[in-house]
Scaffold this active site. Sequence first.
Site, PDB file in Angstrom:
ATOM      1  N   ASN A 395       7.822   2.371 -45.757  1.00 34.70           N
ATOM      2  CA  ASN A 395       6.881   1.416 -46.354  1.00 34.70           C
ATOM      3  C   ASN A 395       5.757   1.055 -45.388  1.00 34.70           C
ATOM      4  O   ASN A 395       4.655   1.582 -45.472  1.00 34.70           O
ATOM      5  CB  ASN A 395       7.618   0.157 -46.817  1.00 34.70           C
ATOM      6  N   ASP A 396       6.026   0.190 -44.447  1.00 37.20           N
ATOM      7  CA  ASP A 396       4.972  -0.303 -43.557  1.00 37.20           C
ATOM      8  C   ASP A 396       4.316   0.807 -42.734  1.00 37.20           C
ATOM      9  O   ASP A 396       3.117   0.751 -42.460  1.00 37.20           O
ATOM     10  CB  ASP A 396       5.539  -1.356 -42.602  1.00 37.20           C
TER      11      ASP A 396
END
Length: 469
Positions: A395-396
């Site tokens: 994700n990040d």
Amino acid sequence: MIINLAYIIACVFFILGIKKLNKPTTARQGNFLSALGMLIAVTAVFFENDVVQSWNSSDWLRNGYMWCFAAIAIGSVIGAVWSKKVKMTGMPELVALYNGFGGLASALVAFSQFYNNPQGNDIISSAAIGITILIGALAFSGSMLAWGKLSEKISGRAIVFKGQNFINMLFLLAAITAVVIYAIPGMDNQIKFISILALSGISLLFGIMFVLPIGGGDMPVVISLLNSLTGLAVASAGFIISNTVLIVSGCLVGASGTILTLIMCKAMNRSIGNLLFSGFGSVDAASKKGPGAEPKAVTAEDAYMILESARSVVFIPGYGMAVAQAQHAVKELAEQLEANGTEVNYAIHPVAGRMPGHMNVLLAEADIPYEQLKTMDEMNSVMSSQDAAIVIGANDVVNPAAERDKSSPIYGMPIIKAYECKTVFVLKRGKGRGFSGIENELFSMPNTLMIYGDAKATIATLAGEFTVE
């Protein structure tokens, strides 16, 4: 002389072990060398204290040697069984627990020295006892809280409140004051006892407050930082009992943990102060630009049609790959792609997963060639030439908001530029946010296709499509 030589040999094994942990191909050998060094060190300790000579003595039981051997046996069995049974998804939590127990052991060594000699030998040794309890207890409670966040027994989000940094400063000042009071020569034993008890309690609370404002996205850095603190506690404990191996091994762990922490902070473009006090992930981190386009979802069969004609594919793993235990399926799909004439690489972000090197460990477990594991910088330089990227539960580390949205908590953090690929497939369990709670702009970009569901099943389906052909 022989005992000192054994200690030197043990230290050499520790150094070689840490060096070999630098690469997945030699990491297992590094673990073995470190364990062998510890075996030599423990054996030398018993010889130094005349355990062998007192084997037939009636004092052997009274002196507690039996309890030492019993503790080693029980701890070895628990450690072996636990490590063997733990799933890869549970490895970060296990590392946090082991780290916490190391801090607790150091604090107990210091407390035992205080118990046997409340007045202490001199101001230096008394200060060392206090510092060991402070750092060891802090590392223990902090690691336990990190374990709770990693195992999701408590929320992984950062927990912050007004005046939190001021309260933490008060805890630190109170702990230092307790150390100073205990270290003052000639102080009454009762006052020293109260100061040590207060120090223990304050340090445990400080450890909790220390980790509380740190969100799940920063857990790999937190584990590394706590590991370095445990190393310092071990070194300090070695100073207290005049044990060379503890001093050397503690310094090695403390130094390597500190260096790793700084490297990971650099990879996130954040300072340690920002990491500890910013409350990353504590607020709703959705972009302030308003709702973006609706992510486009496709099936694995649809994805196969694109991958079948791709000449270059890069896999970008995240914690979702660990959850799905998909690393072996990834290797199978990679082999099918290579058999189809596709160049395959893996882009590894320094803080992907929930502990340092998490993705490297997973991929090495699946015997994926080390030369295919590329760093973030290596892959970013050629990302625009890649036909497809397969993001597995990350994700990040692939979020374009880090480059474009100044309101994002991760703004300025270097990312793997998956968005530059011609086509991006994102394998995700559901439509929720990642562990850190930040919306990902990549998911709604025009060249991104979402494949929802279990990543292992999805990748197995893709590999099966190539087999059918």
